[in-house]
Design an enzyme around this catalytic site. Structure first.
Site, PDB file in Angstrom:
ATOM      1  N   TYR A 247       0.832  -1.192   0.000  1.00 63.83           N
ATOM      2  CA  TYR A 247       0.000   0.000   0.000  1.00 63.83           C
ATOM      3  C   TYR A 247       0.880   1.261   0.000  1.00 63.83           C
ATOM      4  O   TYR A 247       1.374   1.691   1.038  1.00 63.83           O
ATOM      5  CB  TYR A 247      -0.931   0.022   1.208  1.00 63.83           C
ATOM      6  CG  TYR A 247      -1.858  -1.172   1.324  1.00 63.83           C
ATOM      7  CD1 TYR A 247      -2.182  -1.946   0.217  1.00 63.83           C
ATOM      8  CD2 TYR A 247      -2.412  -1.529   2.546  1.00 63.83           C
ATOM      9  CE1 TYR A 247      -3.025  -3.037   0.315  1.00 63.83           C
ATOM     10  CE2 TYR A 247      -3.267  -2.615   2.653  1.00 63.83           C
ATOM     11  CZ  TYR A 247      -3.560  -3.366   1.535  1.00 63.83           C
ATOM     12  OH  TYR A 247      -4.405  -4.447   1.648  1.00 63.83           O
TER      13      TYR A 247
ATOM     14  N   HIS B 146       0.171 -12.307   1.602  1.00 63.00           N
ATOM     15  CA  HIS B 146      -0.587 -11.362   0.786  1.00 63.00           C
ATOM     16  C   HIS B 146      -0.757 -11.861  -0.650  1.00 63.00           C
ATOM     17  O   HIS B 146       0.214 -11.937  -1.407  1.00 63.00           O
ATOM     18  CB  HIS B 146       0.119 -10.005   0.788  1.00 63.00           C
ATOM     19  CG  HIS B 146      -0.755  -8.868   0.384  1.00 63.00           C
ATOM     20  ND1 HIS B 146      -0.294  -7.577   0.266  1.00 63.00           N
ATOM     21  CD2 HIS B 146      -2.082  -8.799   0.078  1.00 63.00           C
ATOM     22  CE1 HIS B 146      -1.285  -6.772  -0.090  1.00 63.00           C
ATOM     23  NE2 HIS B 146      -2.374  -7.499  -0.222  1.00 63.00           N
TER      24      HIS B 146
END
Length: 322
Positions: free
Chosen positions: A56, A144
């Site tokens: 992010y 992830h």
């Protein structure tokens, strides 16, 4: 705000969590003051679970979240981050040559994301995240998006997380994905505490009910549900709304509009029903909502406090919408 323990771990999360992708400049820039104010608003509303990832904003989300939480009592909140993408610095010449979004984030192209689910890669990822967050331990780490790296994730990535959990560097471990099949495999074949499932248990997508949620319930594991608005459609169905990050198909748009008509007959905004729906399942520990401003945070908390009558769910089922 209600707290729920993740699986058999000692980690507790609040039923509403702060998704920090947006403060990492997802799609558009968010100023540092606004990012800090959004985290502060979440704290004021009773949110004590904050989710981030190196991906992010090339670490920007982790740095901003760590700064915003620095003066909060460490034992009073939980932070999750993710592993599987390493951030390798780019030479200045290559940084200057790159323009536009960095894989969806409005940040300078200072690093390259590199998939790495090896044991060394997972440890380095967690250690780097701790540095950006300013913490000496992280409460939850999810592998992830290992969709295209499944065997490496199961063979090396997951055992590395187990080791970090045993060492106390990590409190709880799991995997975060936008699909259910591999998350179900993690529940069946490993000792994960929780899985983060995005977009697959919403008013419009019930696929997690097939195997993922029954498996979690049977094994005493927890599911955190993200993407409850399916990237925007369930927050406000209108022309131009997105569904799973693309333009909403006409049939899906029609279904969302029909749902809104039912919820509003009961005096309930559609987005309130979208937040409450996953929490009705006993395996779901909480919902994760990405927010970029104090107003968005306060609205999410208000909608979660908005009671949803059983008759609303009955009407949605009667109309073939659930």
């Amino acid at each position: 705000m209600r707290r729920i323990r993740l699986g058999r771990s000692t980690v507790e999360i609040t039923e509403l969590s702060f998704g920090a992708a947006a403060i990492g400049n997802l799609f558009t820039e968010v100023g540092p003051e606004q990012a800090a104010a959004a985290v502060g608003a979440a704290w004021d509303e009773g949110v004590r679970y904050f989710d981030t990832a190196p991906h992010y904003g090339l670490g920007l989300s982790e740095r901003r979240l760590g700064e915003a939480l620095r003066d909060r009592p460490r034992g009073s909140y939980a932070v999750s981050t993710k592993a599987g993408r390493l951030l390798d610095p780019l030479p200045p010449a290559e940084t200057a040559a790159r323009n536009g979004l960095s894989e969806g984030f409005a940040v300078p192209h200072t690093h390259r994301r590199r998939w790495d689910f090896t044991a060394d890669g997972i440890r380095r990822s967690v250690e780097d995240s701790l540095g950006r967050l300013g913490l000496d331990r992280v409460d939850i780490v999810y592998l992830h998006d290992p969709d295209d790296h499944g065997e490496a994730a199961f063979r090396e990535g997951y055992p590395a997380l187990e080791k970090l959990r045993a060492e106390g560097m990590v409190g709880a471990i799991g995997a975060g994905m936008n699909q259910t099949a591999m998350l179900t495999r993690f529940l069946r074949e490993t000792d994960v505490d929780a899985v983060l499932c995005a977009g697959r248990f919403t008013l419009l997508d019930h696929s997690a009910l097939d195997t993922l949620l029954p498996e979690a319930a049977a094994r005493g594991r927890s599911v955190v549900v993200g993407g409850v608005f399916n990237s925007g459609l369930l927050a406000d169905p209108r022309p131009g709304s997105t569904y799973d990050y693309t333009a909403a198909p006409a049939a899906v748009m029609e279904r969302a509009v029909r749902m809104r008509a039912v919820t509003e007959r009961h005096g309930v905004p559609l987005r309130a029903a979208a937040l409450h729906y996953p929490l009705r399942h006993p395996a779901v520990a909480g919902v994760l909502v990405g927010t970029r401003s104090p107003d968005e945070v306060r609205d999410a908390a208000a909608q979660l406090r908005n009671p949803v009558p059983d008759a609303l769910w009955a009407d949605l089922r009667a109309e073939g919408l659930l």
